[in-house]
Scaffold this motif. Sequence first.
Motif, PDB file in Angstrom:
ATOM      1  N   THR A  90      38.057  41.949  42.694  1.00 27.48           N
ATOM      2  CA  THR A  90      39.058  41.216  41.932  1.00 27.48           C
ATOM      3  C   THR A  90      39.950  40.477  42.920  1.00 27.48           C
ATOM      4  O   THR A  90      39.732  40.528  44.134  1.00 27.48           O
ATOM      5  N   LEU A 109      42.869  37.502  35.068  1.00 23.77           N
ATOM      6  CA  LEU A 109      42.064  36.385  35.554  1.00 23.77           C
ATOM      7  C   LEU A 109      41.422  35.610  34.406  1.00 23.77           C
ATOM      8  O   LEU A 109      41.203  34.403  34.508  1.00 23.77           O
ATOM      9  N   ALA A 110      41.128  36.307  33.309  1.00 23.26           N
ATOM     10  CA  ALA A 110      40.535  35.628  32.153  1.00 23.26           C
ATOM     11  C   ALA A 110      41.563  34.821  31.373  1.00 23.26           C
ATOM     12  O   ALA A 110      41.253  33.749  30.835  1.00 23.26           O
ATOM     13  N   ARG A 138      39.959  32.197  42.763  1.00 21.38           N
ATOM     14  CA  ARG A 138      38.817  33.068  43.088  1.00 21.38           C
ATOM     15  C   ARG A 138      37.922  32.461  44.163  1.00 21.38           C
ATOM     16  O   ARG A 138      37.546  33.131  45.133  1.00 21.38           O
ATOM     17  N   TRP A 174      39.186  38.038  47.640  1.00 19.76           N
ATOM     18  CA  TRP A 174      38.360  38.463  46.517  1.00 19.76           C
ATOM     19  C   TRP A 174      37.578  39.675  47.005  1.00 19.76           C
ATOM     20  O   TRP A 174      36.633  39.558  47.777  1.00 19.76           O
ATOM     21  N   ALA A 212      42.950  32.299  38.002  1.00 17.85           N
ATOM     22  CA  ALA A 212      41.486  32.238  38.086  1.00 17.85           C
ATOM     23  C   ALA A 212      41.030  31.184  39.081  1.00 17.85           C
ATOM     24  O   ALA A 212      39.978  31.336  39.724  1.00 17.85           O
ATOM     25  N   GLU A 257      44.817  30.769  33.731  1.00 19.23           N
ATOM     26  CA  GLU A 257      43.967  29.791  34.411  1.00 19.23           C
ATOM     27  C   GLU A 257      44.389  29.571  35.857  1.00 19.23           C
ATOM     28  O   GLU A 257      43.552  29.430  36.755  1.00 19.23           O
TER      29      GLU A 257
END
Length: 247
Positions: free
Chosen positions: A132, A159-160, A169, A113, A166, A163
């Motif tokens: 990111t 990422l939004a 992260r 990240w 995401a 799932e």
Amino acid sequence: MVRTAPHDHSPADAPPLYRRVAVRLLGELRDGTFPPGGRLPGERRLAEHFGVSRETVRQALEVLRRDGLLATDRRGSHVALPGPAPQSPASLVFPVGARAAEPRTGDLATLAWEAPSREHADALGLAPGRPTLVHRYTSATADGSGRRTAVTSFSAVALAEVEELARYRGRADGSASAQLLRAYDWMRGAGLTLHHRDTITRLAYTPSVRVVRRVHDQYARPLEITDLLLDARQDALVYEFTLPAAG
């Protein structure tokens, strides 16, 4: 009684806005934008697409559900129009082109990240210095020949919407192994149609080739950019892409 959101009122002699949105959405269902059995984007994305409120989209979807044109389950709304379900193309193993035909003992993949390179940030629409998810992959034979490296940066949209991506992260520390083999399957499962554009450049005075891959969705939103470097002395390079969203 169905009521529209306050800012979505229509003139008295016009159909309610939610019905007009339902008609437009039905047109997209019939023209194959969303194929039979395919999953619709979420309410927020549809609201952006049609330029209306989420409440208006919710009402439009309910109209189509009542008419038997949509089916809804825990994964979202799916097109219920008659017709052949979309065929599932063979899965693409991420990152495409970086992996040799046979697995190698020297394969290594990690996630971090962090702020991506300036080129990647610009391609993804990220502000300079904004972190990111960045994936790094290296493949080489035991003697170090045939080396391939790939660096992929994912967009805020990816990422939004996805799932499975995401979730990484909080554990993307740059050291733990993270193959992400099914990244493109996850994107398709989230209702995204994937358009790949590869730019292939031979590096001067070397046997290496640089491939820059940009992937966007059906709304032209960037999803990822990959920098791939490989020794091309023996390998053929063949790339062709467009993956429909999964049903």
